[in-house]
Design a protein around this motif. Sequence first.
Motif, PDB file in Angstrom:
ATOM      1  N   LYS A 170      -9.344  77.811 -18.298  1.00  0.00           N
ATOM      2  CA  LYS A 170      -9.169  76.493 -17.497  1.00  0.00           C
ATOM      3  C   LYS A 170      -7.938  75.947 -17.385  1.00  0.00           C
ATOM      4  O   LYS A 170      -6.954  76.717 -16.967  1.00  0.00           O
ATOM      5  CB  LYS A 170     -10.241  75.484 -18.259  1.00  0.00           C
ATOM      6  N   GLY A 171      -7.535  74.716 -17.618  1.00  0.00           N
ATOM      7  CA  GLY A 171      -6.302  74.163 -17.532  1.00  0.00           C
ATOM      8  C   GLY A 171      -5.384  74.584 -18.295  1.00  0.00           C
ATOM      9  O   GLY A 171      -5.491  75.121 -19.555  1.00  0.00           O
ATOM     10  N   GLU A 172      -4.244  74.082 -18.223  1.00  0.00           N
ATOM     11  CA  GLU A 172      -2.991  74.567 -19.093  1.00  0.00           C
ATOM     12  C   GLU A 172      -2.867  73.318 -19.985  1.00  0.00           C
ATOM     13  O   GLU A 172      -1.971  73.358 -21.181  1.00  0.00           O
ATOM     14  CB  GLU A 172      -1.699  74.781 -18.208  1.00  0.00           C
ATOM     15  N   PHE A 173      -3.250  72.019 -19.987  1.00  0.00           N
ATOM     16  CA  PHE A 173      -2.937  71.131 -20.724  1.00  0.00           C
ATOM     17  C   PHE A 173      -3.637  71.069 -22.054  1.00  0.00           C
ATOM     18  O   PHE A 173      -5.148  71.085 -21.778  1.00  0.00           O
ATOM     19  CB  PHE A 173      -3.169  69.781 -20.018  1.00  0.00           C
ATOM     20  N   ILE A 174      -3.252  71.047 -23.123  1.00  0.00           N
ATOM     21  CA  ILE A 174      -3.953  70.928 -24.403  1.00  0.00           C
ATOM     22  C   ILE A 174      -4.580  69.536 -24.561  1.00  0.00           C
ATOM     23  O   ILE A 174      -3.628  68.602 -24.799  1.00  0.00           O
ATOM     24  CB  ILE A 174      -3.197  71.386 -25.472  1.00  0.00           C
ATOM     25  N   LEU A 175      -5.771  69.293 -24.537  1.00  0.00           N
ATOM     26  CA  LEU A 175      -6.624  67.955 -24.702  1.00  0.00           C
ATOM     27  C   LEU A 175      -6.747  67.662 -26.394  1.00  0.00           C
ATOM     28  O   LEU A 175      -6.614  66.433 -26.603  1.00  0.00           O
ATOM     29  CB  LEU A 175      -7.614  67.794 -24.026  1.00  0.00           C
ATOM     30  N   ILE A 176      -7.131  68.567 -27.107  1.00  0.00           N
ATOM     31  CA  ILE A 176      -7.540  68.474 -28.457  1.00  0.00           C
ATOM     32  C   ILE A 176      -6.822  69.789 -28.984  1.00  0.00           C
ATOM     33  O   ILE A 176      -6.928  70.703 -28.687  1.00  0.00           O
ATOM     34  CB  ILE A 176      -9.099  68.552 -28.498  1.00  0.00           C
ATOM     35  N   GLU A 177      -6.081  69.162 -30.389  1.00  0.00           N
ATOM     36  CA  GLU A 177      -5.592  70.020 -31.299  1.00  0.00           C
ATOM     37  C   GLU A 177      -5.885  69.655 -32.619  1.00  0.00           C
ATOM     38  O   GLU A 177      -5.540  68.527 -32.973  1.00  0.00           O
ATOM     39  CB  GLU A 177      -4.177  69.988 -30.902  1.00  0.00           C
TER      40      GLU A 177
END
Length: 241
Positions: free
Chosen positions: A6-13
Amino acid sequence: MKNHKKGEFILIEYKDVVKEYPNNTLASDHISLKINDGEFVYVVGPSGAGKSTFIKMMYHEEVPTSGHIQVNDHSLEKMKNSEVPRLRRELGIVFQDFKLLPRLTVFENVAYALQVIEKTPAEVKERVDRVLTLVGLEDKKDNFPDELSGGEQQRVAIARAIANKPSILIADEPTGNLDPETARGIMDILEKINQEKTTVVMATHNSFIVNEYKHRVIEIADGKIIRDQEEGDYIDESSNA
Protein backbone atom coordinates in the motif's frame (compact mmCIF):
# COMPACT_ATOMS: atom_id res chain seq x y z
CA MET A 1 12.05 -4.03 9.44
CA LYS A 2 10.54 -3.98 5.98
CA ASN A 3 7.81 -1.61 4.96
CA HIS A 4 4.64 -3.29 3.73
CA LYS A 5 2.36 -2.88 0.75
CA LYS A 6 0.00 0.00 0.00
CA GLY A 7 1.22 3.53 0.77
CA GLU A 8 4.70 4.65 1.67
CA PHE A 9 3.73 6.68 4.74
CA ILE A 10 4.09 4.89 8.08
CA LEU A 11 0.91 5.56 10.09
CA ILE A 12 1.59 3.27 13.06
CA GLU A 13 4.93 2.27 14.53
CA TYR A 14 5.77 0.24 17.63
CA LYS A 15 9.41 0.20 18.76
CA ASP A 16 10.43 -2.28 21.47
CA VAL A 17 7.06 -1.92 23.22
CA VAL A 18 6.64 -3.61 26.59
CA LYS A 19 3.39 -3.69 28.57
CA GLU A 20 3.46 -5.37 31.96
CA TYR A 21 0.40 -5.33 34.21
CA PRO A 22 0.59 -5.04 38.02
CA ASN A 23 -0.08 -8.80 38.37
CA ASN A 24 3.19 -9.38 36.43
CA THR A 25 1.38 -10.42 33.25
CA LEU A 26 3.58 -9.50 30.27
CA ALA A 27 1.00 -8.64 27.61
CA SER A 28 3.45 -7.02 25.21
CA ASP A 29 6.98 -8.40 25.10
CA HIS A 30 9.30 -6.07 23.14
CA ILE A 31 6.99 -5.66 20.12
CA SER A 32 8.25 -3.76 17.07
CA LEU A 33 6.35 -3.24 13.78
CA LYS A 34 5.25 -0.70 11.19
CA ILE A 35 1.87 -0.29 9.47
CA ASN A 36 1.64 1.88 6.36
CA ASP A 37 -1.23 4.02 5.15
CA GLY A 38 -3.86 2.08 3.24
CA GLU A 39 -3.03 -1.33 4.70
CA PHE A 40 -5.57 -3.84 6.01
CA VAL A 41 -3.99 -5.77 8.88
CA TYR A 42 -5.33 -8.65 10.96
CA VAL A 43 -4.03 -9.06 14.51
CA VAL A 44 -4.61 -12.70 15.44
CA GLY A 45 -3.86 -15.07 18.27
CA PRO A 46 -5.65 -17.04 21.00
CA SER A 47 -7.44 -15.46 23.96
CA GLY A 48 -4.91 -14.02 26.37
CA ALA A 49 -2.22 -13.69 23.70
CA GLY A 50 -2.02 -9.89 23.98
CA LYS A 51 -4.20 -8.85 21.00
CA SER A 52 -6.47 -6.56 22.98
CA THR A 53 -3.59 -4.90 24.79
CA PHE A 54 -1.86 -4.32 21.44
CA ILE A 55 -5.02 -2.72 20.04
CA LYS A 56 -5.81 -0.67 23.16
CA MET A 57 -2.33 0.85 23.23
CA MET A 58 -3.00 2.15 19.72
CA TYR A 59 -5.71 4.50 20.98
CA HIS A 60 -4.16 5.13 24.43
CA GLU A 61 -6.64 3.02 26.39
CA GLU A 62 -3.53 1.25 27.70
CA VAL A 63 -0.11 2.87 28.10
CA PRO A 64 3.12 0.96 27.43
CA THR A 65 5.45 0.23 30.33
CA SER A 66 8.37 1.05 28.03
CA GLY A 67 9.12 1.53 24.35
CA HIS A 68 7.77 3.91 21.71
CA ILE A 69 4.40 4.04 19.92
CA GLN A 70 3.76 6.50 17.10
CA VAL A 71 0.25 6.86 15.63
CA ASN A 72 -0.03 9.49 12.91
CA ASP A 73 2.09 12.31 14.37
CA HIS A 74 1.46 11.41 18.00
CA SER A 75 4.02 9.86 20.35
CA LEU A 76 1.66 7.95 22.60
CA GLU A 77 3.99 7.09 25.46
CA LYS A 78 4.52 10.84 26.08
CA MET A 79 0.90 11.80 25.58
CA LYS A 80 -0.92 13.82 28.25
CA ASN A 81 -4.51 12.88 29.12
CA SER A 82 -5.66 16.23 27.72
CA GLU A 83 -4.24 15.27 24.31
CA VAL A 84 -6.02 11.90 24.05
CA PRO A 85 -9.31 13.28 22.61
CA ARG A 86 -7.40 14.82 19.68
CA LEU A 87 -5.76 11.46 18.92
CA ARG A 88 -9.09 9.63 19.04
CA ARG A 89 -10.74 12.12 16.70
CA GLU A 90 -8.28 10.89 14.06
CA LEU A 91 -9.22 7.25 14.68
CA GLY A 92 -12.35 5.20 14.20
CA ILE A 93 -12.85 2.51 16.84
CA VAL A 94 -15.29 -0.41 16.55
CA PHE A 95 -15.95 -2.74 19.48
CA GLN A 96 -17.39 -6.25 19.64
CA ASP A 97 -20.23 -5.05 21.89
CA PHE A 98 -21.15 -2.08 19.64
CA LYS A 99 -21.40 0.56 22.46
CA LEU A 100 -24.39 2.28 20.85
CA LEU A 101 -26.43 4.83 22.80
CA PRO A 102 -29.77 3.05 23.36
CA ARG A 103 -31.97 6.16 23.54
CA LEU A 104 -30.70 7.62 20.28
CA THR A 105 -31.82 6.59 16.80
CA VAL A 106 -29.42 5.16 14.25
CA PHE A 107 -29.05 8.61 12.67
CA GLU A 108 -28.49 10.25 16.06
CA ASN A 109 -25.90 7.66 17.12
CA VAL A 110 -23.83 8.35 14.03
CA ALA A 111 -24.45 12.11 14.12
CA TYR A 112 -23.23 12.31 17.72
CA ALA A 113 -19.66 11.59 16.61
CA LEU A 114 -19.79 14.67 14.37
CA GLN A 115 -21.70 16.95 16.74
CA VAL A 116 -19.03 16.63 19.43
CA ILE A 117 -16.49 18.10 16.99
CA GLU A 118 -18.93 20.92 16.15
CA LYS A 119 -19.78 20.12 12.55
CA THR A 120 -22.67 22.16 11.16
CA PRO A 121 -26.11 20.53 10.87
CA ALA A 122 -25.76 20.47 7.08
CA GLU A 123 -22.36 18.79 7.30
CA VAL A 124 -23.71 16.28 9.82
CA LYS A 125 -26.69 15.32 7.65
CA GLU A 126 -24.58 14.96 4.48
CA ARG A 127 -21.97 12.79 6.17
CA VAL A 128 -24.41 10.64 8.16
CA ASP A 129 -26.52 9.97 5.08
CA ARG A 130 -23.38 8.97 3.17
CA VAL A 131 -21.99 6.54 5.75
CA LEU A 132 -25.40 4.96 6.41
CA THR A 133 -25.70 4.34 2.67
CA LEU A 134 -22.20 2.84 2.67
CA VAL A 135 -23.16 0.35 5.39
CA GLY A 136 -26.60 -0.34 3.87
CA LEU A 137 -28.72 1.16 6.64
CA GLU A 138 -30.17 4.28 5.04
CA ASP A 139 -33.66 2.84 5.53
CA LYS A 140 -33.07 2.22 9.27
CA LYS A 141 -31.95 5.71 10.26
CA ASP A 142 -35.01 6.35 12.45
CA ASN A 143 -34.81 3.01 14.27
CA PHE A 144 -33.43 2.56 17.76
CA PRO A 145 -30.61 0.09 18.49
CA ASP A 146 -32.90 -2.45 20.19
CA GLU A 147 -34.96 -2.65 16.98
CA LEU A 148 -31.93 -3.87 15.02
CA SER A 149 -30.23 -7.24 14.64
CA GLY A 150 -26.70 -7.75 15.94
CA GLY A 151 -25.27 -7.36 12.46
CA GLU A 152 -27.20 -4.14 11.91
CA GLN A 153 -26.00 -2.76 15.23
CA GLN A 154 -22.42 -3.52 14.24
CA ARG A 155 -22.95 -1.70 10.96
CA VAL A 156 -24.20 1.34 12.87
CA ALA A 157 -21.08 1.16 15.04
CA ILE A 158 -18.92 1.08 11.91
CA ALA A 159 -20.81 4.02 10.38
CA ARG A 160 -20.26 6.01 13.57
CA ALA A 161 -16.56 5.10 13.59
CA ILE A 162 -15.97 6.35 10.04
CA ALA A 163 -18.25 9.40 10.21
CA ASN A 164 -15.32 11.73 10.85
CA LYS A 165 -13.23 10.26 7.98
CA PRO A 166 -10.53 8.75 10.21
CA SER A 167 -7.14 7.86 8.80
CA ILE A 168 -7.20 4.59 10.78
CA LEU A 169 -10.10 2.27 11.63
CA ILE A 170 -9.40 0.02 14.62
CA ALA A 171 -11.78 -2.92 14.94
CA ASP A 172 -11.58 -5.18 18.02
CA GLU A 173 -13.31 -8.51 17.22
CA PRO A 174 -16.00 -6.82 15.07
CA THR A 175 -17.42 -10.17 13.90
CA GLY A 176 -17.00 -11.98 17.22
CA ASN A 177 -20.69 -12.34 18.09
CA LEU A 178 -22.02 -12.70 14.56
CA ASP A 179 -23.01 -15.70 12.45
CA PRO A 180 -20.83 -16.42 9.38
CA GLU A 181 -23.14 -14.81 6.83
CA THR A 182 -23.54 -11.64 8.89
CA ALA A 183 -19.79 -11.60 9.48
CA ARG A 184 -19.25 -11.67 5.70
CA GLY A 185 -21.48 -8.61 5.38
CA ILE A 186 -19.40 -6.75 7.96
CA MET A 187 -16.19 -7.74 6.20
CA ASP A 188 -17.54 -6.52 2.85
CA ILE A 189 -18.11 -3.12 4.47
CA LEU A 190 -14.62 -3.05 6.01
CA GLU A 191 -13.19 -3.90 2.58
CA LYS A 192 -15.04 -0.94 1.04
CA ILE A 193 -13.73 1.36 3.76
CA ASN A 194 -10.18 0.15 3.15
CA GLN A 195 -10.58 0.71 -0.60
CA GLU A 196 -11.39 4.35 0.23
CA LYS A 197 -7.81 4.61 1.59
CA THR A 198 -8.60 4.15 5.29
CA THR A 199 -6.07 1.94 7.07
CA VAL A 200 -7.83 -0.94 8.87
CA VAL A 201 -6.38 -2.78 11.88
CA MET A 202 -8.62 -5.65 12.98
CA ALA A 203 -8.11 -7.93 15.97
CA THR A 204 -9.81 -11.28 15.43
CA HIS A 205 -9.68 -14.97 16.30
CA ASN A 206 -11.96 -15.84 13.37
CA SER A 207 -9.96 -18.18 11.10
CA PHE A 208 -12.75 -18.24 8.51
CA ILE A 209 -12.61 -14.47 8.03
CA VAL A 210 -8.79 -14.29 7.87
CA ASN A 211 -8.60 -17.12 5.35
CA GLU A 212 -11.42 -15.88 3.10
CA TYR A 213 -10.52 -12.17 3.06
CA LYS A 214 -6.78 -12.16 2.47
CA HIS A 215 -4.71 -9.43 4.11
CA ARG A 216 -1.55 -9.01 6.12
CA VAL A 217 -1.54 -11.18 9.26
CA ILE A 218 0.27 -10.29 12.48
CA GLU A 219 0.09 -13.21 14.90
CA ILE A 220 0.67 -12.64 18.61
CA ALA A 221 1.34 -15.33 21.23
CA ASP A 222 2.42 -14.71 24.83
CA GLY A 223 2.83 -11.02 24.09
CA LYS A 224 5.27 -11.58 21.20
CA ILE A 225 4.84 -11.24 17.44
CA ILE A 226 5.47 -14.76 16.18
CA ARG A 227 4.49 -14.10 12.55
CA ASP A 228 4.09 -11.08 10.28
CA GLN A 229 3.04 -12.26 6.83
CA GLU A 230 1.47 -10.79 3.71
CA GLU A 231 -1.91 -12.43 3.05
CA GLY A 232 -1.30 -15.28 5.48
CA ASP A 233 -3.68 -17.98 6.64
CA TYR A 234 -4.63 -18.55 10.25
CA ILE A 235 -5.80 -21.55 12.26
CA ASP A 236 -7.15 -20.80 15.72
CA GLU A 237 -6.53 -24.04 17.55
CA SER A 238 -8.36 -22.82 20.65
CA SER A 239 -11.67 -22.20 18.85
CA ASN A 240 -13.97 -23.55 16.19
CA ALA A 241 -14.43 -20.02 14.79
